[in-house]
Motif scaffolding. Structure first.
Motif, short mmCIF file in Angstrom:
data_model
loop_
_atom_site.label_atom_id
_atom_site.label_comp_id
_atom_site.label_asym_id
_atom_site.label_seq_id
_atom_site.Cartn_x
_atom_site.Cartn_y
_atom_site.Cartn_z
N GLU A 1 1.07 -1.02 -0.17
CA GLU A 1 -0.12 0.01 -0.27
C GLU A 1 1.12 0.96 -0.18
OE1 GLU A 1 -3.98 1.21 2.10
OE2 GLU A 1 -2.81 0.91 3.67
N ILE A 2 0.29 2.07 -1.06
CA ILE A 2 0.49 3.85 -0.69
C ILE A 2 0.33 4.58 -0.55
CG2 ILE A 2 1.22 4.00 -3.68
CD1 ILE A 2 4.04 5.10 -3.16
N PHE A 3 0.28 5.92 -0.40
CA PHE A 3 -0.73 6.64 0.33
C PHE A 3 -0.74 7.76 -1.35
CE2 PHE A 3 -1.57 4.74 4.22
CZ PHE A 3 -3.39 4.82 3.75
N VAL A 4 -0.35 7.97 -2.23
CA VAL A 4 -0.56 8.81 -3.47
C VAL A 4 -0.17 9.85 -3.48
CG1 VAL A 4 -1.24 6.83 -5.43
CG2 VAL A 4 -2.81 8.73 -4.55
N LYS A 5 -0.58 10.68 -2.56
CA LYS A 5 -0.68 12.31 -2.50
C LYS A 5 0.59 12.53 -2.10
CE LYS A 5 -2.84 12.55 2.34
NZ LYS A 5 -3.54 12.92 3.26
N ASN A 6 0.79 11.48 -1.23
CA ASN A 6 2.17 11.45 -0.53
C ASN A 6 3.21 11.29 -1.53
OD1 ASN A 6 1.37 11.56 1.84
ND2 ASN A 6 2.35 9.75 2.78
N VAL A 7 3.53 11.12 -3.10
CA VAL A 7 4.19 11.02 -3.77
C VAL A 7 4.29 11.94 -4.91
CG1 VAL A 7 5.78 9.28 -5.28
CG2 VAL A 7 4.40 8.25 -3.22
N GLU A 8 5.67 12.20 -5.31
CA GLU A 8 5.71 13.70 -6.52
C GLU A 8 5.83 12.86 -7.13
OE1 GLU A 8 4.53 16.80 -6.07
OE2 GLU A 8 3.67 16.56 -4.28
N GLY A 9 5.84 13.24 -8.83
CA GLY A 9 6.90 13.09 -10.07
C GLY A 9 5.86 11.88 -11.06
N THR A 10 6.15 12.51 -12.51
CA THR A 10 6.14 12.17 -13.34
C THR A 10 6.02 10.39 -13.55
OG1 THR A 10 6.53 13.86 -14.96
CG2 THR A 10 5.36 12.10 -15.82
N LEU A 11 6.90 9.98 -13.01
CA LEU A 11 7.81 8.68 -13.41
C LEU A 11 6.38 7.89 -12.74
CD1 LEU A 11 11.31 8.01 -12.99
CD2 LEU A 11 9.45 7.23 -14.76
N PHE A 12 6.30 8.41 -11.11
CA PHE A 12 5.10 7.70 -10.07
C PHE A 12 3.62 7.41 -10.85
CE2 PHE A 12 2.47 7.91 -6.87
CZ PHE A 12 2.77 6.40 -5.89
N ARG A 13 3.78 9.07 -11.43
CA ARG A 13 1.84 9.10 -11.63
C ARG A 13 1.89 8.06 -13.24
NH1 ARG A 13 0.13 10.52 -7.86
NH2 ARG A 13 1.12 12.59 -6.53
N ASN A 14 3.13 8.35 -14.24
CA ASN A 14 3.10 7.80 -15.56
C ASN A 14 2.67 5.49 -15.02
OD1 ASN A 14 3.03 9.49 -17.16
ND2 ASN A 14 5.03 9.12 -17.45
N SER A 15 3.46 5.08 -14.01
CA SER A 15 3.51 3.25 -13.57
C SER A 15 1.77 3.63 -12.96
CB SER A 15 4.23 3.65 -12.22
OG SER A 15 4.30 3.54 -10.85
N MET A 16 1.40 4.69 -12.48
CA MET A 16 0.08 4.68 -12.20
C MET A 16 -1.13 3.67 -13.01
SD MET A 16 -0.97 7.15 -8.18
CE MET A 16 -2.98 6.47 -8.26
N ASN A 17 -0.87 5.17 -13.81
CA ASN A 17 -1.37 4.51 -15.09
C ASN A 17 -1.97 3.18 -15.54
OD1 ASN A 17 -3.32 7.41 -15.16
ND2 ASN A 17 -1.19 7.94 -16.14
N PHE A 18 -0.77 2.72 -15.40
CA PHE A 18 -0.06 0.84 -15.85
C PHE A 18 -1.12 0.50 -15.42
CE2 PHE A 18 4.50 2.12 -17.18
CZ PHE A 18 4.24 2.26 -18.75
N TYR A 19 -1.23 0.47 -13.58
CA TYR A 19 -2.24 -0.48 -12.89
C TYR A 19 -3.23 -0.18 -12.97
CZ TYR A 19 2.88 -1.49 -10.86
OH TYR A 19 3.66 -1.42 -10.83
N ARG A 20 -3.58 0.95 -13.36
CA ARG A 20 -5.13 1.49 -13.55
C ARG A 20 -5.57 0.74 -14.42
NH1 ARG A 20 -3.74 7.56 -12.67
NH2 ARG A 20 -5.21 7.27 -9.58
N GLN A 21 -4.77 0.88 -16.17
CA GLN A 21 -4.68 0.42 -17.08
C GLN A 21 -4.81 -1.69 -17.25
OE1 GLN A 21 -2.98 1.03 -20.66
NE2 GLN A 21 -3.06 0.56 -22.03
#
Length: 164
Positions: free
Chosen positions: A80-100
């Motif tokens: 588990e990770i609380f997404v508001k605690n993490v900045e950056g494009t790389l992390f946001r892009n990886s979140m999109n992979f999991y959504r897809q």
């Protein structure tokens, strides 16, 4: 190049029936070897009293978009990770992979980062223990790169049957 990359080239060269001389050249090319299983990085074991969680009820609803936290299942663990605690494009892009592709990391990363050594399983039951540990290693490395490594916590276990 990394061994995985070179193996991809060799697999493609054989598939498209390149000249044997070209295939031999690729096979003899030096590369950075894959890490051995004892070198795999891990998020650590779940606590002994960690709850047994289900994918449908305890992981899927926590997608980081509708909830402040994202949960992933990998190698029999729930992270588990609380997404508001993490900045950056790389992390946001990886979140999109999991959504897809879903929050079962073995299946997601096997599709995105195909490795000829392990193949691309269609189900978790096709994954070996080594492959699941390797995928956890890749997730761990990616988390180091996108600086989210300190934010991930192992919060539970999930039943996982392995091929071996």
């Amino acid at each position: 190049p990394q061994q995985r990359y070179l193996d991809l080239l060799i697999e493609g060269a054989k598939h498209f029936q390149l000249h044997e001389k070209q295939i031999k050249f690729l096979e003899s090319h030096e590369c950075v070897p894959r890490p051995q299983p004892h070198e795999f990085k891990s998020f650590g074991p779940a606590a002994e009293d960690a709850p047994l969680m289900s994918y449908e009820n305890d992981i899927c609803p926590f997608n980081g978009r509708d909830t402040p936290n994202l949960r992933l299942a990998v190698n029999g663990k729930v992270l588990e990770i609380f997404v508001k605690n993490v900045e950056g494009t790389l992390f946001r892009n990886s979140m999109n992979f999991y959504r897809q592709f879903g929050q079962r990391v073995e299946l997601t990363l096997s599709r995105i980062l195909y490795d000829p050594k392990y193949g691309c399983p269609e189900s978790l039951e096709e994954c070996t223990r080594e492959q699941s540990a390797y995928i956890e290693h890749i997730l761990h490395q990616g988390s180091e790169v996108n600086t989210s490594i300190d934010h991930w916590k192992v919060i539970g276990c999930i039943l996982q049957e392995y091929k071996d």
